[in-house]
Design an enzyme around this catalytic site. Structure first.
Site, PDB file in Angstrom:
ATOM      1  N   ALA A 182      30.382   8.412  55.906  1.00 41.34           N
ATOM      2  CA  ALA A 182      29.609   9.613  55.720  1.00 41.34           C
ATOM      3  C   ALA A 182      30.552  10.838  55.984  1.00 41.34           C
ATOM      4  CB  ALA A 182      28.507   9.448  56.556  1.00 41.34           C
ATOM      5  N   THR A 183      31.401  10.777  56.794  1.00 42.19           N
ATOM      6  CA  THR A 183      32.119  11.973  57.421  1.00 42.19           C
ATOM      7  C   THR A 183      32.842  12.234  55.989  1.00 42.19           C
ATOM      8  OG1 THR A 183      32.459  11.156  59.616  1.00 42.19           O
ATOM      9  CG2 THR A 183      34.126  12.625  58.747  1.00 42.19           C
ATOM     10  N   SER A 238      26.049   6.279  54.994  1.00 41.63           N
ATOM     11  CA  SER A 238      26.860   5.291  55.490  1.00 41.63           C
ATOM     12  C   SER A 238      26.524   3.844  55.564  1.00 41.63           C
ATOM     13  CB  SER A 238      27.367   5.740  56.663  1.00 41.63           C
ATOM     14  OG  SER A 238      28.698   5.311  57.130  1.00 41.63           O
ATOM     15  N   HIS A 241      27.261   1.270  57.632  1.00 40.00           N
ATOM     16  CA  HIS A 241      27.090   0.715  58.707  1.00 40.00           C
ATOM     17  C   HIS A 241      25.885   0.931  59.611  1.00 40.00           C
ATOM     18  CE1 HIS A 241      29.114   3.724  61.418  1.00 40.00           C
ATOM     19  NE2 HIS A 241      29.312   4.095  60.729  1.00 40.00           N
ATOM     20  N   CYS A 278      29.318  12.691  74.834  1.00 46.19           N
ATOM     21  CA  CYS A 278      30.259  11.883  76.102  1.00 46.19           C
ATOM     22  C   CYS A 278      30.867  10.639  75.454  1.00 46.19           C
ATOM     23  CB  CYS A 278      29.574  11.832  77.216  1.00 46.19           C
ATOM     24  SG  CYS A 278      27.982  12.228  77.366  1.00 46.19           S
TER      25      CYS A 278
HETATM   26  N1  PLP Z   1      26.027  11.783  60.668  1.00 44.62           N
HETATM   27  C1  PLP Z   1      25.273  11.143  61.351  1.00 44.62           C
HETATM   28  C2  PLP Z   1      24.102  11.786  61.634  1.00 44.62           C
HETATM   29  C3  PLP Z   1      25.810  10.212  62.131  1.00 44.62           C
HETATM   30  O1  PLP Z   1      25.206   9.572  62.991  1.00 44.62           O
HETATM   31  C4  PLP Z   1      27.242   9.600  61.797  1.00 44.62           C
HETATM   32  C5  PLP Z   1      27.668   8.323  62.508  1.00 44.62           C
HETATM   33  O2  PLP Z   1      27.387   8.383  63.699  1.00 44.62           O
HETATM   34  C6  PLP Z   1      27.890  10.407  61.025  1.00 44.62           C
HETATM   35  C7  PLP Z   1      27.566  11.397  60.227  1.00 44.62           C
HETATM   36  C8  PLP Z   1      29.354   9.845  60.581  1.00 44.62           C
HETATM   37  O3  PLP Z   1      29.220   8.825  59.963  1.00 44.62           O
HETATM   38  P1  PLP Z   1      30.580   7.718  59.655  1.00 44.62           P
HETATM   39  O4  PLP Z   1      30.995   7.126  60.839  1.00 44.62           O
HETATM   40  O5  PLP Z   1      30.283   6.655  58.513  1.00 44.62           O
HETATM   41  O6  PLP Z   1      31.717   8.775  59.192  1.00 44.62           O
END
Ligand code: PLP
Length: 386
Positions: free
Chosen positions: A70-71, A200, A202, A327
Site C-alpha cells: 500500500a505504501t 494491501s 496482508h 511507538c
Molecule cells: N495505510 C494504512 C491505513 C495502514 O494501516 C498501512 C499498514 O499498516 C499502510 C497504509 C501501509 O501498508 P503496507 O504495509 O502494505 O505498505
C-alpha cells in the site's frame, strides 16, 4: 496457545492462501510476459485476480494496478498527482489521522513547496465535513484521506465526499487510503468519485508485499517505477504472480463473507471492551464508540500503565497486541499519532494500546486476553513512576 490481537498491523494468511502460493513456486512460475505456455498461464492467473478485485470495487479491471504494498500505491498516487497537477495549484488537503505512508509523502512535498493543510476532526477521530467544505479551493490539487483508521478504527463517511471535493476543487484528485477497509466494506470508486485508492493484501489474510492501486481512467498521472512496461506501463517490474493470485483469492473470500465476519467481530469487540471496563473502570476507549468504529480495532487508554510494558508482559503468555504505530519499532515520536489529533497528551498516548481482531479471533482468545489484562494491569500500575 497463541492469541493474536495485532491484526491491524498484519493478519495471518488463510491456510488456502499459503497452499495456493506454493503452486506458483513449483509449477506456475513462468514470467507473465513470456510468450510460451508457461508465461501465458501466469498471465491468465493475474488477469483472473485482477477480475476478482474489479468485481469487489465494481470497476474496470484495466483501472487496477498491482504494486509491492500500500505504501507504494500511496506514494505513486500522491507523488504522481503532485507532479501532474502542479500547474493548477499546490494546495493539498489531508487529516492529522493519516498513516505514515501518506503523512511522510506529504511532509516531503511540503519541503518542495506544496502547501499542506489539515482538516479538523472530532474527538472520535472523524474529519469534519464542514471544515472540508470550507478549506477546499480552486487550486486544491489533492485530497488524501484515510478510510478506516489503523489506530482507532474510526471510519470516514464517504457519502458525497468525492462529489463535494470535485465541485469545490475541479482539478483535485481524491485519494482514499483504504488499506484497513478494502474487502471489508463496500467501496465503489466510480459513484463515490474516488480517483485513486490504495490497498494491501496482508490486512485481509493475504500475503505481505503485494498492494493495489485503483486509478480512475480519467486520472493521468506518471508511474513511479518505470522499465519493462508491465501493468500497462504503469508499474514496471516482473509481476509477483503468486502474491497477486493470493491477493485476489483472499479479497474475494473475505468480501463474500464480510457481513458475518464483521458482525461476529463486533460481538467479540463489545464483549472484550465491556469486560475490561467493568473490571478496571479507569480504562477508556479512544476514538469512536463501539457502535460506530470498525469492529476489528479497539484502542484503549489504560492510565498509569505503559503500553509497551503491558505489550511485553502479555507476550509472555503468547498474547500479542499493538501499542500504536507512533511507538512502533521504527519511530519514537508521538506528535504524529492520530491519538494526538484526538486530544491525548504524550503520557496518555504512551498508555494506549491497540487490540485488533480478525476473522480468526475466537471467544477463547477474548477470554484469554481479558483474564490476562485483569491480572497484569493492577500489578503494572503498582510500579508506575508518577
Ligand atoms: N495505510 C494504512 C491505513 C495502514 O494501516 C498501512 C499498514 O499498516 C499502510 C497504509 C501501509 O501498508 P503496507 O504495509 O502494505 O505498505
Amino acid at each position: 496457545m497463541e492469541h493474536y490481537f495485532d491484526n491491524a498491523a498484519t493478519t495471518r494468511p488463510l491456510p488456502e492462501v499459503a497452499e495456493l502460493m506454493r503452486e506458483y513456486f513449483t509449477d506456475t512460475y513462468g514470467n507473465p510476459s513470456s510468450l510460451h505456455r508457461k508465461g501465458i498461464e501466469a498471465e491468465k492467473r493475474i488477469k483472473s485476480a485482477r477480475g476478482q478485485i474489479a468485481e469487489i470495487l465494481k470497476v474496470e479491471p484495466g483501472s487496477l494496478y498491482f504494486t509491492s504494498c500500500a505504501t507504494e500505491s500511496i506514494t505513486t498516487a500522491i507523488q504522481g498527482t503532485c507532479r501532474r497537477l502542479s500547474r493548477f495549484g499546490r494546495h493539498i488537503l489531508t487529516s492529522r489521522l493519516e498513516h505514515a505512508a501518506v503523512r511522510e509523502n506529504l511532509n516531503a512535498l511540503q519541503m518542495e513547496g506544496f502547501e499542506i493543510e489539515y482538516l479538523d476532526n472530532d474527538q472520535s477521530g472523524v474529519i469534519l465535513r464542514e471544515d472540508l467544505e470550507k478549506k477546499l479551493r480552486p487550486d486544491t490539487i489533492l485530497v488524501s484521506l484515510i478510510h478506516v483508521n489503523n489506530e482507532t478504527g474510526a471510519i470516514t463517511p464517504l457519502e458525497g465526499l468525492g462529489k463535494l471535493i470535485h465541485a469545490r476543487a475541479p482539478h483535485a484528485f481524491f485519494h482514499l487510503d483504504a488499506t484497513q477497509s478494502f474487502g471489508k466494506y463496500p467501496i465503489y470508486p466510480r459513484p463515490m468519485e474516488i480517483d485513486l485508492l490504495s490497498a494491501s493484501a496482508h490486512k485481509l489474510h493475504g500475503p505481505k508485499g503485494i498492494g493495489l492501486l485503483y486509478k480512475a481512467r480519467s486520472v493521468n498521472i506518471p508511474p513511479l517505477i518505470i522499465g519493462g512496461g508491465q501493468e500497462s506501463g504503469f508499474r514496471s517490474g516482473t509481476e509477483n504472480t503468486a502474491y497477486i493470485a493470493a491477493f485476489g483469492y483472499a479479497a474475494e473470500n473475505f468480501y463474500a463473507q464480510r457481513e458475518e465476519i464483521l458482525s461476529r467481530m463486533k460481538e467479540l469487540k463489545i464483549k472484550l471492551c465491556n469486560a475490561l471496563t467493568e473490571a478496571i473502570p479507569e480504562i477508556r476507549p479512544n476514538g469512536p464508540s463501539l457502535e460506530e468504529g470498525a469492529p476489528y480495532i479497539l484502542n484503549l487508554l489504560i492510565p498509569d500503565v505503559r503500553a509497551e510494558v503491558l505489550l511485553h508482559s502479555l507476550e509472555d503468555q503468547e498474547i500479542y497486541i499493538g501499542s500504536g504505530s507512533a511507538c512502533s519499532s521504527h519511530r519514537s515520536g508521538h506528535k504524529d499519532s492520530p491519538l494526538a489529533a484526538l486530544g491525548l497528551n504524550q503520557k496518555e498516548i504512551e498508555s494506549s494500546i491497540r487490540i485488533s481482531l480478525s476473522r480468526f479471533t475466537t471467544e477463547e482468545d477474548i477470554d484469554a486476553i481479558t483474564q490476562a489484562m485483569k491480572e497484569k494491569i493492577p500489578m503494572l500500575r503498582r510500579f508506575v513512576r508518577k
